[in-house]
Scaffold this motif. Structure first.
Motif, PDB file in Angstrom:
ATOM      1  N   TRP A  47      63.638  26.146 -22.897  1.00  0.00           N
ATOM      2  CA  TRP A  47      63.136  26.911 -23.323  1.00  0.00           C
ATOM      3  C   TRP A  47      62.369  26.339 -24.328  1.00  0.00           C
ATOM      4  O   TRP A  47      61.108  26.849 -25.094  1.00  0.00           O
ATOM      5  CB  TRP A  47      63.174  28.114 -23.585  1.00  0.00           C
ATOM      6  N   LYS A  48      63.160  26.710 -25.572  1.00  0.00           N
ATOM      7  CA  LYS A  48      62.436  26.019 -26.916  1.00  0.00           C
ATOM      8  C   LYS A  48      61.788  24.351 -26.919  1.00  0.00           C
ATOM      9  O   LYS A  48      60.338  24.665 -27.745  1.00  0.00           O
ATOM     10  CB  LYS A  48      63.272  25.908 -28.525  1.00  0.00           C
ATOM     11  N   SER A  49      61.928  24.006 -26.562  1.00  0.00           N
ATOM     12  CA  SER A  49      61.165  22.346 -26.071  1.00  0.00           C
ATOM     13  C   SER A  49      60.586  22.539 -25.286  1.00  0.00           C
ATOM     14  O   SER A  49      58.714  22.435 -26.100  1.00  0.00           O
ATOM     15  CB  SER A  49      61.688  21.495 -25.160  1.00  0.00           C
ATOM     16  N   ALA A  50      60.134  23.368 -24.581  1.00  0.00           N
ATOM     17  CA  ALA A  50      58.876  24.083 -23.519  1.00  0.00           C
ATOM     18  C   ALA A  50      58.293  25.032 -24.484  1.00  0.00           C
ATOM     19  O   ALA A  50      56.394  24.544 -24.140  1.00  0.00           O
ATOM     20  CB  ALA A  50      59.156  25.030 -22.563  1.00  0.00           C
ATOM     21  N   ARG A  51      58.663  25.160 -25.693  1.00  0.00           N
ATOM     22  CA  ARG A  51      57.190  26.585 -26.136  1.00  0.00           C
ATOM     23  C   ARG A  51      56.009  25.721 -27.075  1.00  0.00           C
ATOM     24  O   ARG A  51      55.470  25.816 -26.631  1.00  0.00           O
ATOM     25  CB  ARG A  51      58.090  27.143 -26.985  1.00  0.00           C
ATOM     26  N   ASP A  52      56.411  24.392 -27.323  1.00  0.00           N
ATOM     27  CA  ASP A  52      55.734  23.276 -28.329  1.00  0.00           C
ATOM     28  C   ASP A  52      54.793  22.725 -27.143  1.00  0.00           C
ATOM     29  O   ASP A  52      54.016  22.312 -27.222  1.00  0.00           O
ATOM     30  CB  ASP A  52      56.768  22.292 -28.623  1.00  0.00           C
ATOM     31  N   VAL A  53      54.460  22.548 -26.065  1.00  0.00           N
ATOM     32  CA  VAL A  53      53.780  22.112 -24.984  1.00  0.00           C
ATOM     33  C   VAL A  53      53.021  22.681 -24.273  1.00  0.00           C
ATOM     34  O   VAL A  53      53.290  23.747 -23.529  1.00  0.00           O
ATOM     35  CB  VAL A  53      54.947  21.235 -23.657  1.00  0.00           C
ATOM     36  N   ARG A  54      51.556  22.212 -24.786  1.00  0.00           N
ATOM     37  CA  ARG A  54      50.935  22.791 -24.030  1.00  0.00           C
ATOM     38  C   ARG A  54      50.378  22.808 -23.073  1.00  0.00           C
ATOM     39  O   ARG A  54      50.747  21.610 -22.208  1.00  0.00           O
ATOM     40  CB  ARG A  54      49.155  22.986 -25.019  1.00  0.00           C
ATOM     41  N   GLY A  55      49.890  23.534 -22.223  1.00  0.00           N
ATOM     42  CA  GLY A  55      49.011  23.331 -20.440  1.00  0.00           C
ATOM     43  C   GLY A  55      50.558  23.400 -19.145  1.00  0.00           C
ATOM     44  O   GLY A  55      50.396  23.018 -18.254  1.00  0.00           O
ATOM     45  N   ILE A  56      51.577  23.892 -20.132  1.00  0.00           N
ATOM     46  CA  ILE A  56      52.655  25.085 -18.870  1.00  0.00           C
ATOM     47  C   ILE A  56      51.925  25.325 -18.112  1.00  0.00           C
ATOM     48  O   ILE A  56      51.743  26.587 -18.537  1.00  0.00           O
ATOM     49  CB  ILE A  56      53.791  24.929 -19.814  1.00  0.00           C
ATOM     50  N   ARG A  57      52.261  24.941 -16.754  1.00  0.00           N
ATOM     51  CA  ARG A  57      51.936  26.136 -16.004  1.00  0.00           C
ATOM     52  C   ARG A  57      52.425  27.145 -14.765  1.00  0.00           C
ATOM     53  O   ARG A  57      52.243  27.951 -13.915  1.00  0.00           O
ATOM     54  CB  ARG A  57      50.599  25.503 -14.685  1.00  0.00           C
ATOM     55  N   ALA A  58      53.922  26.229 -14.960  1.00  0.00           N
ATOM     56  CA  ALA A  58      54.807  26.695 -13.932  1.00  0.00           C
ATOM     57  C   ALA A  58      56.608  26.239 -14.524  1.00  0.00           C
ATOM     58  O   ALA A  58      56.332  25.315 -15.334  1.00  0.00           O
ATOM     59  CB  ALA A  58      54.705  26.685 -13.020  1.00  0.00           C
ATOM     60  N   VAL A  59      57.326  27.255 -14.093  1.00  0.00           N
ATOM     61  CA  VAL A  59      58.727  26.764 -13.971  1.00  0.00           C
ATOM     62  C   VAL A  59      59.780  27.286 -13.583  1.00  0.00           C
ATOM     63  O   VAL A  59      59.345  27.932 -12.354  1.00  0.00           O
ATOM     64  CB  VAL A  59      59.339  28.097 -15.682  1.00  0.00           C
ATOM     65  N   LEU A  60      60.623  25.714 -12.912  1.00  0.00           N
ATOM     66  CA  LEU A  60      60.967  25.769 -11.342  1.00  0.00           C
ATOM     67  C   LEU A  60      62.686  25.807 -12.303  1.00  0.00           C
ATOM     68  O   LEU A  60      63.055  25.846 -13.115  1.00  0.00           O
ATOM     69  CB  LEU A  60      60.753  25.101 -11.366  1.00  0.00           C
TER      70      LEU A  60
END
Length: 252
Positions: A167-180
C-alpha cells in the motif's frame, strides 16, 4: 485497461476456478486456471504470466499453458515473471522433470517458457505494461503487483495477511483505479487465516483503511467451501467493496 476474471476463487469447486486474471488479452496475473476459462486460440495469444507465488492454486494453470505452447507449434515462448525466490521455487519444485517437464528446454529448437526474475520494488516493462512486484506477508515468498499501462493501473495483493509495503508503494503511483484484494476465510476462521497468512472480512475492513477511499476494492480468492458465508460478511462492509464475478471483464 481490461481485466478478465478467468478464475476468482482460492481453490476449485463446481464452476469455481482458482485465481487468474487476464489483462488486455496478453498478460496473466496469476494462473490458477487458464484452459478452463478461455478457448485455445486465446490461450495462445498470452505472452506473459505474472506469478505472485508458487502455491498450486496460483500456478497450476501455467503448467498446462506452457505445455500447450510446447505442443501447438506456436514457435514462441511464454514469459513467466516473478520474484527470484518464486522463480526458483517454480523451476526446482514444479518444472523439474519430476513433477512436470522442464519446458525451458522443450522443444529443443524453441523452448516453451522463459523466466524473468523481478527485482522487488523496481518497475519492469512486461509487454505493454509496467509492473512492480512488492513483497507481501504470506507463508512462502510472495508478492503483490502494481500494474500500470501509462494511463491507469491497479494493485493486486496476491495472497497475504495484513501488509504495509504494497500500500505504501501504491500511494506513490498516479492513476490507480482499483485494488484487487484477497479474502480467503470467514471471520470465524480468523485463527486459521492468521496462521496461513490470509485475510478475513474483518481484516479486509482494516486493510481498507490504508487505501484511498475513492478506489474500489475488488475481492477475490474466497475459498469455495466458505463462499456464501464470506461473501455475506463482506457485504456488511458497505460501499466500495465488491466480490469479483468469474468470467466478467472489468475496465479501468
Amino acid at each position: 485497461m481490461n481485466i478478465r476474471v478467468l478464475g476468482a476463487f482460492g481453490s476449485e469447486g463446481p464452476g469455481q476456478r482458482p485465481s487468474a486474471f487476464l489483462v488486455n488479452d496478453r498478460t496473466l496475473v496469476d494462473a490458477g486456471s487458464v484452459a478452463g476459462g478461455i478457448p485455445l486460440a486465446e490461450q495462445l495469444a498470452i505472452e506473459h504470466v505474472l506469478l505472485t507465488h508458487a502455491h498450486l492454486d496460483h500456478l497450476v494453470g501455467a503448467a498446462y499453458l506452457v505445455e500447450t505452447f510446447a505442443t501447438c507449434d506456436v514457435q514462441r515462448a511464454i514469459t513467466l515473471a516473478a520474484l527470484p525466490l518464486v522463480v526458483d521455487a517454480v523451476r526446482t519444485g514444479v518444472f523439474n522433470n519430476v513433477i512436470w517437464p522442464d519446458f525451458s528446454a522443450i522443444p529443443r529448437e524453441c523452448p516453451a517458457v522463459i523466466y524473468q526474475p523481478l527485482v522487488a520494488g523496481t518497475p519492469h516493462r512486461i509487454g505493454d505494461l509496467q509492473v512492480t512486484a512488492v513483497p507481501v506477508d504470506h507463508t512462502v515468498p510472495a508478492a503483490g503487483f502494481i500494474v500500470h499501462d501509462g494511463i491507469s493501473g491497479f494493485v493486486y495483493s496476491g495472497d497475504t495477511g495484513p501488509t504495509e509495503a504494497l500500500w505504501k508503494s501504491a500511494r506513490d503511483v498516479r492513476g490507480i483505479r482499483a485494488v484487487l484484494l484477497e479474502c480467503a476465510f470467514p471471520n470465524r476462521l480468523a485463527e486459521l487465516a492468521d496462521i496461513s497468512r490470509h485475510l478475513t472480512p474483518d481484516r479486509v475492513r482494516e486493510e481498507r483503511k490504508k487505501l484511498p477511499r475513492d478506489v474500489p476494492v475488488l475481492i477475490y480468492h474466497v475459498k469455495p467451501q466458505f463462499a456464501d458465508e464470506t461473501v455475506a460478511e463482506l457485504a456488511e462492509l458497505g460501499e466500495g467493496i465488491t466480490v469479483v464475478e468469474q468470467d466478467k471483464t472489468y475496465t479501468f
